[in-house]
Motif scaffolding. Structure first.
Motif, PDB file in Angstrom:
ATOM      1  N   PHE A   1       0.769  -1.175  -0.156  1.00  0.00           N
ATOM      2  CA  PHE A   1      -0.087  -0.036   0.001  1.00  0.00           C
ATOM      3  C   PHE A   1       0.888   1.358  -0.045  1.00  0.00           C
ATOM      4  O   PHE A   1       0.579   2.166  -0.868  1.00  0.00           O
ATOM      5  CB  PHE A   1      -0.981  -0.110   1.310  1.00  0.00           C
ATOM      6  CG  PHE A   1      -1.765   1.267   1.453  1.00  0.00           C
ATOM      7  CD1 PHE A   1      -3.007   1.581   0.557  1.00  0.00           C
ATOM      8  CD2 PHE A   1      -1.400   2.068   2.440  1.00  0.00           C
ATOM      9  CE1 PHE A   1      -3.517   2.657   0.630  1.00  0.00           C
ATOM     10  CE2 PHE A   1      -2.380   3.193   2.632  1.00  0.00           C
ATOM     11  CZ  PHE A   1      -3.373   3.491   1.783  1.00  0.00           C
ATOM     12  N   ILE A   2       1.898   1.345   0.793  1.00  0.00           N
ATOM     13  CA  ILE A   2       2.733   2.525   0.830  1.00  0.00           C
ATOM     14  C   ILE A   2       3.658   2.651  -0.328  1.00  0.00           C
ATOM     15  O   ILE A   2       3.535   3.759  -0.858  1.00  0.00           O
ATOM     16  CB  ILE A   2       3.821   2.375   2.178  1.00  0.00           C
ATOM     17  CG1 ILE A   2       2.964   2.348   3.270  1.00  0.00           C
ATOM     18  CG2 ILE A   2       4.792   3.389   2.243  1.00  0.00           C
ATOM     19  CD1 ILE A   2       3.541   2.026   4.644  1.00  0.00           C
ATOM     20  N   VAL A   3       4.204   1.715  -0.791  1.00  0.00           N
ATOM     21  CA  VAL A   3       4.864   1.764  -2.130  1.00  0.00           C
ATOM     22  C   VAL A   3       4.003   2.012  -3.345  1.00  0.00           C
ATOM     23  O   VAL A   3       4.250   2.812  -4.347  1.00  0.00           O
ATOM     24  CB  VAL A   3       5.781   0.376  -2.302  1.00  0.00           C
ATOM     25  CG1 VAL A   3       6.378   0.342  -3.650  1.00  0.00           C
ATOM     26  CG2 VAL A   3       6.627   0.328  -1.268  1.00  0.00           C
ATOM     27  N   ASN A   4       2.651   1.518  -3.266  1.00  0.00           N
ATOM     28  CA  ASN A   4       1.994   1.701  -4.518  1.00  0.00           C
ATOM     29  C   ASN A   4       1.383   3.084  -4.621  1.00  0.00           C
ATOM     30  O   ASN A   4       0.942   3.633  -5.571  1.00  0.00           O
ATOM     31  CB  ASN A   4       0.629   0.659  -4.483  1.00  0.00           C
ATOM     32  CG  ASN A   4       1.413  -0.843  -5.230  1.00  0.00           C
ATOM     33  OD1 ASN A   4       2.601  -0.890  -5.425  1.00  0.00           O
ATOM     34  ND2 ASN A   4       0.677  -1.681  -4.354  1.00  0.00           N
ATOM     35  N   GLY A   5       1.493   3.603  -3.327  1.00  0.00           N
ATOM     36  CA  GLY A   5       0.976   5.125  -3.434  1.00  0.00           C
ATOM     37  C   GLY A   5       1.530   5.889  -4.550  1.00  0.00           C
ATOM     38  O   GLY A   5       1.100   6.847  -4.989  1.00  0.00           O
ATOM     39  N   GLU A   6       2.938   5.674  -4.574  1.00  0.00           N
ATOM     40  CA  GLU A   6       3.876   6.466  -5.402  1.00  0.00           C
ATOM     41  C   GLU A   6       3.078   6.243  -6.726  1.00  0.00           C
ATOM     42  O   GLU A   6       3.302   7.492  -7.639  1.00  0.00           O
ATOM     43  CB  GLU A   6       5.347   6.141  -5.352  1.00  0.00           C
ATOM     44  CG  GLU A   6       6.119   6.706  -6.569  1.00  0.00           C
ATOM     45  CD  GLU A   6       6.087   5.888  -7.660  1.00  0.00           C
ATOM     46  OE1 GLU A   6       6.194   6.326  -8.948  1.00  0.00           O
ATOM     47  OE2 GLU A   6       6.206   4.559  -7.860  1.00  0.00           O
ATOM     48  N   LYS A   7       3.051   5.091  -7.268  1.00  0.00           N
ATOM     49  CA  LYS A   7       2.345   4.971  -8.616  1.00  0.00           C
ATOM     50  C   LYS A   7       1.273   5.845  -8.923  1.00  0.00           C
ATOM     51  O   LYS A   7       0.939   6.474  -9.856  1.00  0.00           O
ATOM     52  CB  LYS A   7       2.001   3.345  -8.765  1.00  0.00           C
ATOM     53  CG  LYS A   7       3.306   2.693  -8.846  1.00  0.00           C
ATOM     54  CD  LYS A   7       3.065   1.127  -8.994  1.00  0.00           C
ATOM     55  CE  LYS A   7       4.444   0.381  -9.173  1.00  0.00           C
ATOM     56  NZ  LYS A   7       4.660  -0.553  -7.749  1.00  0.00           N
ATOM     57  N   TRP A   8       0.044   5.804  -7.729  1.00  0.00           N
ATOM     58  CA  TRP A   8      -1.059   6.328  -8.009  1.00  0.00           C
ATOM     59  C   TRP A   8      -0.951   8.132  -7.910  1.00  0.00           C
ATOM     60  O   TRP A   8      -1.659   8.411  -8.638  1.00  0.00           O
ATOM     61  CB  TRP A   8      -1.971   6.233  -6.845  1.00  0.00           C
ATOM     62  CG  TRP A   8      -2.254   4.629  -6.503  1.00  0.00           C
ATOM     63  CD1 TRP A   8      -2.489   3.713  -7.376  1.00  0.00           C
ATOM     64  CD2 TRP A   8      -2.399   4.131  -5.215  1.00  0.00           C
ATOM     65  NE1 TRP A   8      -2.634   2.588  -6.576  1.00  0.00           N
ATOM     66  CE2 TRP A   8      -2.707   2.794  -5.320  1.00  0.00           C
ATOM     67  CE3 TRP A   8      -2.235   4.797  -3.656  1.00  0.00           C
ATOM     68  CZ2 TRP A   8      -2.795   1.916  -4.297  1.00  0.00           C
ATOM     69  CZ3 TRP A   8      -2.477   3.720  -2.712  1.00  0.00           C
ATOM     70  CH2 TRP A   8      -2.738   2.615  -2.745  1.00  0.00           C
ATOM     71  N   LEU A   9      -0.113   8.358  -7.120  1.00  0.00           N
ATOM     72  CA  LEU A   9       0.043   9.868  -7.274  1.00  0.00           C
ATOM     73  C   LEU A   9       1.114  10.201  -8.513  1.00  0.00           C
ATOM     74  O   LEU A   9       0.312  11.327  -9.008  1.00  0.00           O
ATOM     75  CB  LEU A   9       1.114  10.272  -5.800  1.00  0.00           C
ATOM     76  CG  LEU A   9       1.532  11.531  -5.908  1.00  0.00           C
ATOM     77  CD1 LEU A   9       0.375  12.479  -5.203  1.00  0.00           C
ATOM     78  CD2 LEU A   9       2.515  11.707  -4.696  1.00  0.00           C
ATOM     79  N   ASN A  10       1.847   9.429  -8.922  1.00  0.00           N
ATOM     80  CA  ASN A  10       2.617   9.924 -10.218  1.00  0.00           C
ATOM     81  C   ASN A  10       1.508   9.936 -11.312  1.00  0.00           C
ATOM     82  O   ASN A  10       1.655  10.618 -12.507  1.00  0.00           O
ATOM     83  CB  ASN A  10       3.869   9.123 -10.362  1.00  0.00           C
ATOM     84  CG  ASN A  10       4.943   9.913  -9.758  1.00  0.00           C
ATOM     85  OD1 ASN A  10       4.856  11.214  -9.680  1.00  0.00           O
ATOM     86  ND2 ASN A  10       5.767   8.923  -9.167  1.00  0.00           N
ATOM     87  N   GLU A  11       0.701   8.831 -11.436  1.00  0.00           N
ATOM     88  CA  GLU A  11      -0.310   8.624 -12.418  1.00  0.00           C
ATOM     89  C   GLU A  11      -1.428   9.686 -12.572  1.00  0.00           C
ATOM     90  O   GLU A  11      -1.819  10.250 -13.755  1.00  0.00           O
ATOM     91  CB  GLU A  11      -1.208   7.313 -12.577  1.00  0.00           C
ATOM     92  CG  GLU A  11      -0.513   6.039 -12.765  1.00  0.00           C
ATOM     93  CD  GLU A  11      -1.260   5.009 -12.253  1.00  0.00           C
ATOM     94  OE1 GLU A  11      -2.404   4.848 -12.115  1.00  0.00           O
ATOM     95  OE2 GLU A  11      -0.490   3.645 -12.365  1.00  0.00           O
ATOM     96  N   LEU A  12      -1.714  10.132 -11.402  1.00  0.00           N
ATOM     97  CA  LEU A  12      -2.529  11.358 -11.475  1.00  0.00           C
ATOM     98  C   LEU A  12      -1.842  12.688 -11.788  1.00  0.00           C
ATOM     99  O   LEU A  12      -2.341  13.661 -12.478  1.00  0.00           O
ATOM    100  CB  LEU A  12      -3.130  11.456  -9.907  1.00  0.00           C
ATOM    101  CG  LEU A  12      -4.004  12.707  -9.821  1.00  0.00           C
ATOM    102  CD1 LEU A  12      -5.262  12.711 -10.604  1.00  0.00           C
ATOM    103  CD2 LEU A  12      -4.582  13.047  -8.194  1.00  0.00           C
ATOM    104  N   SER A  13      -0.587  12.732 -11.447  1.00  0.00           N
ATOM    105  CA  SER A  13       0.108  14.059 -11.530  1.00  0.00           C
ATOM    106  C   SER A  13       0.283  14.069 -13.085  1.00  0.00           C
ATOM    107  O   SER A  13       0.321  15.121 -13.905  1.00  0.00           O
ATOM    108  CB  SER A  13       1.506  13.972 -10.910  1.00  0.00           C
ATOM    109  OG  SER A  13       2.262  15.203 -11.124  1.00  0.00           O
ATOM    110  N   LEU A  14       0.710  12.944 -13.760  1.00  0.00           N
ATOM    111  CA  LEU A  14       0.920  12.861 -15.234  1.00  0.00           C
ATOM    112  C   LEU A  14      -0.425  13.163 -16.207  1.00  0.00           C
ATOM    113  O   LEU A  14      -0.367  13.834 -16.946  1.00  0.00           O
ATOM    114  CB  LEU A  14       1.469  11.567 -15.546  1.00  0.00           C
ATOM    115  CG  LEU A  14       3.106  11.116 -15.088  1.00  0.00           C
ATOM    116  CD1 LEU A  14       3.255   9.825 -15.340  1.00  0.00           C
ATOM    117  CD2 LEU A  14       3.839  12.183 -16.114  1.00  0.00           C
TER     118      LEU A  14
END
Length: 194
Positions: free
Chosen positions: A92-105
């Protein structure tokens, strides 16, 4: 503000802490900042983004340490490799980076670390609106506060910088590396889920 954090937002919390303690010795903090704990250019994802989020959530100012000063990223990495860390929380902690960057992109065509401070705030406020996003940010704050207050043996709070800032006297003796809590017996699985 969404109620997914608490009724006290992170900036108000930091201001409250700052007013509750005397000014941290500026020379010590200035010396510490000459050699930052985290250089975003030298680390890979997900740690680049997580470190940027940590610094955004717990920024330094002239009188108080920030996330990089307290080694929040190193502390988080230590806790994620502890034998009592549940795998679903680690993911959950590590995957948060993916969600955040997907939204940012999707919104800005840039990764989170490439955004300015105001735009980072907007992205974090947007993910805060979802239950998972709010929980992820709350979890990040939990680990930041743990890094501020933990014994340095766990990777955070180098040289007791957080204790000094808060004028806290830790208990004695402090643990050695072979006496870290998860090395003392059978693991009891911890969870910081909000």
């Amino acid at each position: 503000m969404s109620t997914s954090f608490t009724s006290l937002d992170r900036r108000s919390f930091i201001k409250l802490l700052a007013t509750a303690v005397a000014s941290y010795p500026l020379a010590s903090l200035a010396d510490k900042r000459k050699n930052p704990a985290v250089d975003l250019k030298t680390i890979d994802e997900p740690w680049q983004t997580i470190a940027a989020v940590q610094e955004h959530l717990f920024p330094a100012d002239e009188n108080s340490p920030g996330a990089s000063d307290i080694n929040a990223l190193q502390y988080l990495q230590t806790m994620l490799t502890a034998p009592d860390m549940e795998e679903d929380e680690r993911q959950f902690i590590v995957n948060g980076e993916k969600w955040l960057n997907e939204l940012s992109l999707q919104i800005h065509s840039k990764k989170f670390i490439d955004l300015d401070t105001e735009t980072r705030e907007q992205i974090l406020r947007k993910i805060e609106q979802s239950r998972a996003g709010g929980n992820w940010l709350s979890t990040q704050l939990t680990y930041i506060i743990e890094a501020l207050l933990s014994d340095p043996v766990y990777g955070g709070n180098p040289d007791g910088i957080g204790w000094n800032w808060l004028q806290h006297q830790p208990g004695f003796p402090t643990p050695s590396a072979d006496k870290m809590y998860y090395k003392l017996g059978k693991p009891v699985y911890r969870s910081t889920k909000a």
